[in-house]
Structure formats: C-alpha cells, structure tokens
Design a protein around this motif. Structure first.
Motif, PDB file in Angstrom:
ATOM      1  N   THR A 117      -4.185 -29.859   7.911  1.00  0.00           N
ATOM      2  CA  THR A 117      -3.922 -28.450   8.177  1.00  0.00           C
ATOM      3  C   THR A 117      -2.420 -28.218   8.270  1.00  0.00           C
ATOM      4  O   THR A 117      -1.650 -29.154   8.515  1.00  0.00           O
TER       5      THR A 117
ATOM      6  N   ALA B 235       1.216 -23.379   4.375  1.00  0.00           N
ATOM      7  CA  ALA B 235       1.112 -23.719   2.961  1.00  0.00           C
ATOM      8  C   ALA B 235       2.212 -23.063   2.131  1.00  0.00           C
ATOM      9  O   ALA B 235       2.637 -21.937   2.409  1.00  0.00           O
TER      10      ALA B 235
ATOM     11  N   VAL C  40       2.585 -22.293  -1.964  1.00  0.00           N
ATOM     12  CA  VAL C  40       1.778 -22.289  -3.188  1.00  0.00           C
ATOM     13  C   VAL C  40       2.698 -22.284  -4.399  1.00  0.00           C
ATOM     14  O   VAL C  40       3.532 -21.383  -4.555  1.00  0.00           O
TER      15      VAL C  40
ATOM     16  N   THR D 263       4.180 -29.337   5.742  1.00  0.00           N
ATOM     17  CA  THR D 263       3.742 -28.318   4.788  1.00  0.00           C
ATOM     18  C   THR D 263       2.606 -28.837   3.933  1.00  0.00           C
ATOM     19  O   THR D 263       2.596 -29.995   3.508  1.00  0.00           O
ATOM     20  N   VAL D 264       1.641 -27.971   3.651  1.00  0.00           N
ATOM     21  CA  VAL D 264       0.604 -28.260   2.660  1.00  0.00           C
ATOM     22  C   VAL D 264       1.035 -27.608   1.351  1.00  0.00           C
ATOM     23  O   VAL D 264       1.198 -26.382   1.288  1.00  0.00           O
TER      24      VAL D 264
ATOM     25  N   LEU E 174       0.197 -26.426  -2.263  1.00  0.00           N
ATOM     26  CA  LEU E 174      -0.958 -26.085  -3.083  1.00  0.00           C
ATOM     27  C   LEU E 174      -0.513 -25.805  -4.515  1.00  0.00           C
ATOM     28  O   LEU E 174       0.424 -25.045  -4.741  1.00  0.00           O
TER      29      LEU E 174
ATOM     30  N   THR F 182       0.617 -33.613   2.249  1.00  0.00           N
ATOM     31  CA  THR F 182      -0.689 -33.055   1.914  1.00  0.00           C
ATOM     32  C   THR F 182      -0.547 -32.126   0.716  1.00  0.00           C
ATOM     33  O   THR F 182       0.245 -31.180   0.743  1.00  0.00           O
TER      34      THR F 182
ATOM     35  N   GLU G  27      -1.580 -20.230   5.944  1.00  0.00           N
ATOM     36  CA  GLU G  27      -1.939 -21.516   6.533  1.00  0.00           C
ATOM     37  C   GLU G  27      -3.245 -21.985   5.903  1.00  0.00           C
ATOM     38  O   GLU G  27      -4.077 -21.162   5.493  1.00  0.00           O
ATOM     39  N   VAL G  28      -3.437 -23.272   5.833  1.00  0.00           N
ATOM     40  CA  VAL G  28      -4.654 -23.797   5.222  1.00  0.00           C
ATOM     41  C   VAL G  28      -5.224 -24.908   6.077  1.00  0.00           C
ATOM     42  O   VAL G  28      -4.492 -25.667   6.718  1.00  0.00           O
TER      43      VAL G  28
ATOM     44  N   ALA H 211      -8.185 -20.782   3.978  1.00  0.00           N
ATOM     45  CA  ALA H 211      -6.819 -20.313   4.167  1.00  0.00           C
ATOM     46  C   ALA H 211      -6.809 -19.136   5.131  1.00  0.00           C
ATOM     47  O   ALA H 211      -7.720 -18.305   5.119  1.00  0.00           O
TER      48      ALA H 211
END
Length: 247
Positions: free
Chosen positions: A75, A78, A80, A108-109, A111, A146, A224-225, A244
C-alpha cells in the motif's frame, strides 16, 4: 471533493484468463442451501490467478516469500506512468518512465498504465508492452519497491502459438525441423530486478483500467493504492483485491 474508491481488480471466474501454463481457474458449489443449509464455493486457482502480487520467491527460492514481506509493500501513495499508445510488445524504457520516476520515491507505488486492460479475455492481451531490464533498474534506483501494471506481466509473455491443436499440428508438418526456431523461454529480467531489490520488491499484475487514476493525478488529486494479498504461507504470490483511493 469527496474521496472516491476505485476497484482495480478483475472478477475471479471459472475459465478466466491465466498466464500460459498456469493452473486453470474453477469455481463450483461445494455445499448448497438445498442440501446443507448453506452455500459454500470450492475454489481451484493458482497463486498468480487474476489480479495478484508476486513476491521475490516467485523467481528465486532464496528470496523472501509473501509472508516475509512487510505490509507497507502492499500500500502507499501512487504515481501513475501514462504509457498508453504503445504498440503490441513494445519496450517500456527508462526514458518513458523518467517523468513518473521524478515524482516517485521510497514508499511510492508505481503504476504502469499501458491501457492493455482493454484487451482482457482476448489473444491481444498476451502481446502487452513490457519493461526493459534498464527501466526496472531505474525504478529500483528511484527507491520504488512496489510496481503495478494493467497487463499480464511486467516482462514479455511468450507467444503460446496456435490455440487450435489441428492448426499447430499442420504447422509442425509444414516446418522442417532444421528451420524451426528454438522455443521461446521467458527470461523474466524485469521480475528479477524488481523483486530482487534491497529489502524485497513486489509486483502487482492484471490490474484493471487505470484511466480514473490518471485523470485524478492530472487534476492534482492524491492517489493511494492498496494491494493486500491473501495471507498464504511460504507463497510466491497471491490474488489481491486492488483498490485505489482518490482524494
């Protein structure tokens, strides 16, 4: 603006698409209200079925299993990367990721929005864009641990060949054994870089349409994811309910 939740998870159904060679998915009644007073499903699926995460153990038995990773890996805020418009089997390079990586970092995630979710359930889904090893190295160097993608894999998926056995047999008969190329073997180079990152990395695959997240990001809304997996012991990965939160 009110918070919005966006489901990024494909439905789990019998005979759903899976990576070539993975176990087929089957859902069937185990108990019913008519015979037992309750409804209970029996599930047969692989650890990599549907929307799922990979743990480092997926590609190396000496690396951490799913239950050896901290919950923080699943988590976070995010960023993108807009990668829509790429051709089938195109390379996602470090240069293409540079704008997103400038905003990414530890926790950070990242994507990868390729737009390939639109091909889910078709042969075209296997011909998705994929990360180069150098792009994966740039992700790790930025501190990201991630990564999620709206496609079957972060690495190229091998072409399984003709789906019709009769067509495959005919092509084999027409091809001289000396002219036939060696079978394509996946190298999983991007997997090894991302999952082998210091502390262990996580990859989420088969996310659904990421356009709402891109629109929110463009509008300056926080994204956020959450990618929390089933708590499987000593596993290489597990299905997730990917969600998300758009601020």
């Amino acid at each position: 603006m009110a918070t919005t939740l966006v489901d990024l998870t494909h439905q789990v159904t019998t005979a759903m698409p899976v990576y070539p060679g993975d176990p087929a998915v089957l859902l069937e009644p185990a108990l019913t209200t008519a015979t037992a007073g309750v409804n209970v499903l029996a599930l047969h699926l692989g650890s990599q079925s549907g929307t799922h995460v990979d743990a480092p153990y997926h590609v190396d038995v000496t690396w951490p299993t799913l239950d050896g990773l901290p919950l923080e890996r699943f988590t976070g805020p995010a960023v993108v990367a807009d990668l829509r418009g790429l051709e089938p089997r195109a390379a996602i390079t470090a240069e293409l990721l540079a704008p997103a990586l400038e905003r990414a970092g530890e926790g950070t995630v990242l994507l990868l929005a390729t737009g390939w979710a639109r091909h889910w359930g078709t042969d075209a889904y296997l011909a998705h864009p994929s990360l180069t090893a150098r792009a994966a190295e740039a992700i790790v160097a930025a501190g990201v641990r991630t990564v999620g993608v709206d496609a079957l894999s972060v690495d190229p998926t091998p072409d399984p060949g003709p789906g019709d056995p009769a067509v495959a047999a005919l092509l084999a008969d027409l091809t001289d054994e000396h002219d036939q190329p060696a079978a394509e073997e996946p190298t999983l180079a991007a997997h090894r870089v991302l999952l082998g990152a210091p502390g262990g990395g996580v990859i989420a695959e088969n996310l659904t349409d990421l356009r709402p997240l891109l629109a929110a990001q463009e509008a300056g809304r926080p994204v956020e994811v959450s990618l929390f997996p089933l708590r499987l012991v000593a596993a290489d990965g597990a299905p997730v309910r990917a969600v998300a939160r758009l601020g």
